[in-house]
Design an enzyme around this catalytic site. Structure first.
Site, PDB file in Angstrom:
ATOM      1  N   CYS A  50       2.141  48.819  14.889  1.00  0.00           N
ATOM      2  CA  CYS A  50       1.924  47.448  15.353  1.00  0.00           C
ATOM      3  C   CYS A  50       1.091  46.648  14.359  1.00  0.00           C
ATOM      4  O   CYS A  50       1.162  45.418  14.339  1.00  0.00           O
ATOM      5  CB  CYS A  50       1.256  47.446  16.729  1.00  0.00           C
ATOM      6  SG  CYS A  50      -0.337  48.304  16.768  1.00  0.00           S
ATOM      7  N   GLU A 114     -10.524  54.560  13.032  1.00  0.00           N
ATOM      8  CA  GLU A 114      -9.762  55.002  14.216  1.00  0.00           C
ATOM      9  C   GLU A 114      -8.816  56.142  13.836  1.00  0.00           C
ATOM     10  O   GLU A 114      -8.214  56.131  12.758  1.00  0.00           O
ATOM     11  CB  GLU A 114      -9.007  53.819  14.840  1.00  0.00           C
ATOM     12  CG  GLU A 114      -8.029  53.109  13.914  1.00  0.00           C
ATOM     13  CD  GLU A 114      -6.609  53.627  14.044  1.00  0.00           C
ATOM     14  OE1 GLU A 114      -6.380  54.511  14.880  1.00  0.00           O
ATOM     15  OE2 GLU A 114      -5.743  53.155  13.293  1.00  0.00           O
ATOM     16  N   PRO A 115      -8.682  57.151  14.716  1.00  0.00           N
ATOM     17  CA  PRO A 115      -7.923  58.354  14.365  1.00  0.00           C
ATOM     18  C   PRO A 115      -6.421  58.253  14.583  1.00  0.00           C
ATOM     19  O   PRO A 115      -5.667  59.066  14.058  1.00  0.00           O
ATOM     20  CB  PRO A 115      -8.527  59.415  15.295  1.00  0.00           C
ATOM     21  CG  PRO A 115      -8.947  58.644  16.511  1.00  0.00           C
ATOM     22  CD  PRO A 115      -9.391  57.289  15.999  1.00  0.00           C
ATOM     23  N   GLN A 116      -5.958  57.276  15.372  1.00  0.00           N
ATOM     24  CA  GLN A 116      -4.539  57.220  15.721  1.00  0.00           C
ATOM     25  C   GLN A 116      -3.638  57.041  14.507  1.00  0.00           C
ATOM     26  O   GLN A 116      -2.517  57.544  14.476  1.00  0.00           O
ATOM     27  CB  GLN A 116      -4.280  56.080  16.725  1.00  0.00           C
ATOM     28  CG  GLN A 116      -4.824  56.319  18.114  1.00  0.00           C
ATOM     29  CD  GLN A 116      -6.302  56.026  18.234  1.00  0.00           C
ATOM     30  OE1 GLN A 116      -6.905  55.462  17.308  1.00  0.00           O
ATOM     31  NE2 GLN A 116      -6.911  56.413  19.335  1.00  0.00           N
ATOM     32  N   GLN A 120       0.260  58.504  13.136  1.00  0.00           N
ATOM     33  CA  GLN A 120       1.380  57.625  12.787  1.00  0.00           C
ATOM     34  C   GLN A 120       1.874  57.894  11.367  1.00  0.00           C
ATOM     35  O   GLN A 120       3.082  57.860  11.105  1.00  0.00           O
ATOM     36  CB  GLN A 120       0.938  56.166  12.954  1.00  0.00           C
ATOM     37  CG  GLN A 120       0.672  55.799  14.406  1.00  0.00           C
ATOM     38  CD  GLN A 120      -0.097  54.488  14.552  1.00  0.00           C
ATOM     39  OE1 GLN A 120      -0.878  54.102  13.681  1.00  0.00           O
ATOM     40  NE2 GLN A 120       0.118  53.797  15.661  1.00  0.00           N
ATOM     41  N   ALA A 190      -7.485  48.690  37.057  1.00  0.00           N
ATOM     42  CA  ALA A 190      -6.502  49.672  36.569  1.00  0.00           C
ATOM     43  C   ALA A 190      -5.793  49.150  35.328  1.00  0.00           C
ATOM     44  O   ALA A 190      -4.669  49.555  35.034  1.00  0.00           O
ATOM     45  CB  ALA A 190      -5.490  49.997  37.666  1.00  0.00           C
ATOM     46  N   THR A 193      -8.172  48.673  29.643  1.00  0.00           N
ATOM     47  CA  THR A 193      -9.517  49.164  29.320  1.00  0.00           C
ATOM     48  C   THR A 193      -9.924  50.304  30.242  1.00  0.00           C
ATOM     49  O   THR A 193     -10.458  51.325  29.793  1.00  0.00           O
ATOM     50  CB  THR A 193     -10.545  48.019  29.411  1.00  0.00           C
ATOM     51  OG1 THR A 193     -10.170  46.975  28.502  1.00  0.00           O
ATOM     52  CG2 THR A 193     -11.938  48.509  29.060  1.00  0.00           C
TER      53      THR A 193
END
Length: 420
Positions: A50, A114-116, A120, A190, A193
């Protein structure tokens, strides 16, 4: 051969443009196959998230290569070149290597560290493996980048401090309570966050999670994922006394938890302390609650202060990480440059082998025809010596004749000549 990294990201292009040049998983095979058809492309990897779309390529020739590949990117996505003109960037060789290592390590991410992104990048690499678009250089580069990312996370504190509101809320809870394993936590809302908060808490094995939402249906999916109980907002008053920690994030225009509600809960809890974290704007929890004893109330502004402090710590860790990237990219480039000699070494060895076989065949024939073996060996050794030193001798003579001292010294060094 050259390496090239080319693309756009969140720093150079708005989301409207990033959407136009993104690659979907369904079309990745076609895109990679199409990319390999382009002139001079030996191998390619497409990273599409993204926040970025990037091409990592090994090329036969770097002359105008980035311009040709920008044109390909525009044609493939059917957009005009001027749309990309001010947003696209490219890096070659050492800069391309450093860029991928920085990306994989989270140093180029919207959220520093950030680890994401590593997952990817690994997915992009796996796609290229599956569709056979990897060159040996790219395979080595990506494997190296994965080890660099692991080293960065192991040797620095780049990922140790919360830089998201959700993670900061969980970090705050762990700072106030030594352990979460015996605690009940009430989550109000819900949305995205709260989903992140719930997942973070589940990782720390809290005793119980209660999710309160306007409608139970929306909360049930999240509850199933994190093994939580679901209640409605109207049930909060009755259930609040169970909660050691309350984290709230709704879109309500009015407060959901009031001072009287908390006072009743504290009475039932016999004044055991409560932590309330309000990350909603407008606020979900009345501010007057902070006046109550045994209540710790934090707002989104308080969390932002924590996050800013943690950002500064990550920035310090990023400096260490950049040193690691610089060191590792240099080592990779040493390996890559050495590969440039592999072909020449192989050709030189093949030539020497042909000469050896030719001379041995002649010697064997002479001996079989009755020639004296000792004379044949002497003759063979002289011929072999003359053939081997012919080309270097001519090169030395030419360098001396041209007055090219630098080349002459290089030849002397490569031939092991140490005396004048």
């Amino acid at each position: 051969m050259t390496l090239l990294a080319l693309g756009i990201n969140h720093k150079t292009a708005p989301v409207a443009l990033r959407e136009k040049v993104s690659f979907s998983p369904d079309t990745m095979g076609d895109a990679l196959n199409n990319l390999l058809q382009q002139p001079a492309v030996r191998g390619g990897v497409v990273l599409s998230t993204c926040n970025r779309t990037e091409l990592y390529l090994s090329l036969e020739d770097k002359e105008n290569s980035h311009e040709q590949l920008i044109s390909w990117l525009c044609q493939y996505h059917q957009i005009e070149p001027h749309e990309l003109k001010n947003s696209v960037y490219w890096h070659q060789d050492n800069q391309a290597v450093s860029h991928l290592m920085r990306v994989a390590s989270g140093l180029d991410s919207l959220v520093l560290g950030e680890p994401q992104i590593l997952g990817q990048v690994k997915k992009a690499f796996a796609d290229s493996q599956n569709y056979h678009s990897l060159s040996s250089e790219l395979e080595r580069l990506f494997q190296k980048s994965f080890s660099v990312a692991k080293r960065v996370r192991t040797e620095t504190q780049i990922g140790a401090n919360a830089v998201s509101v959700a993670f900061a809320a969980c970090t705050l809870a762990r700072q106030i309570f030594e352990s979460l394993s015996s605690l009940t936590i009430l989550l109000v809302g819900a949305g995205e966050t709260i989903e992140l908060v719930a997942r973070h808490l589940r990782e720390h094995q809290v005793k119980k999670i209660i999710i309160a939402n306007r409608t139970k249906e929306r909360a049930q999916r999240l509850a199933n994922e994190v093994d939580a109980e679901v209640i409605t907002l109207s049930d909060i008053d009755e259930s609040l006394s169970q909660a050691d920690i309350v984290i709230s994030s709704t879109a309500s225009p009015l407060p959901i938890i009031g001072k009287g509600m908390v006072e009743r809960a504290l009475k039932k809890r016999r004044n055991q302390p409560m932590l309330l974290v309000d990350i909603a704007v407008p606020r979900d929890i009345e501010q007057d609650i902070e006046k109550l004893s045994n209540v710790y109330l934090y707002s989104v502004d308080d969390l932002e202060a924590i996050i800013q402090h943690n950002r500064e710590q990550r920035q310090a860790a990023a400096i260490e990480a950049e040193h690691i990237v610089q060191q590792e990219s240099g080592q990779f480039m040493d390996w890559l440059r050495a590969q440039g000699a592999v072909g020449a070494i192989r050709e030189y060895r093949d030539s020497a082998e042909m000469l050896r076989a030719e001379m041995a065949e002649k010697a064997i024939a002479l001996i079989q025809n009755g020639a004296d073996a000792e004379k044949v060996i002497q003759q063979l050794s002289h011929q072999l010596m003359n053939r081997l030193i012919h080309t270097p001798t001519k090169s030395l003579q030419q360098a001396a004749s041209d007055g090219d001292i630098e080349r002459l010294n290089l030849l002397r060094e490569s031939l092991g000549i140490t005396h004048n």
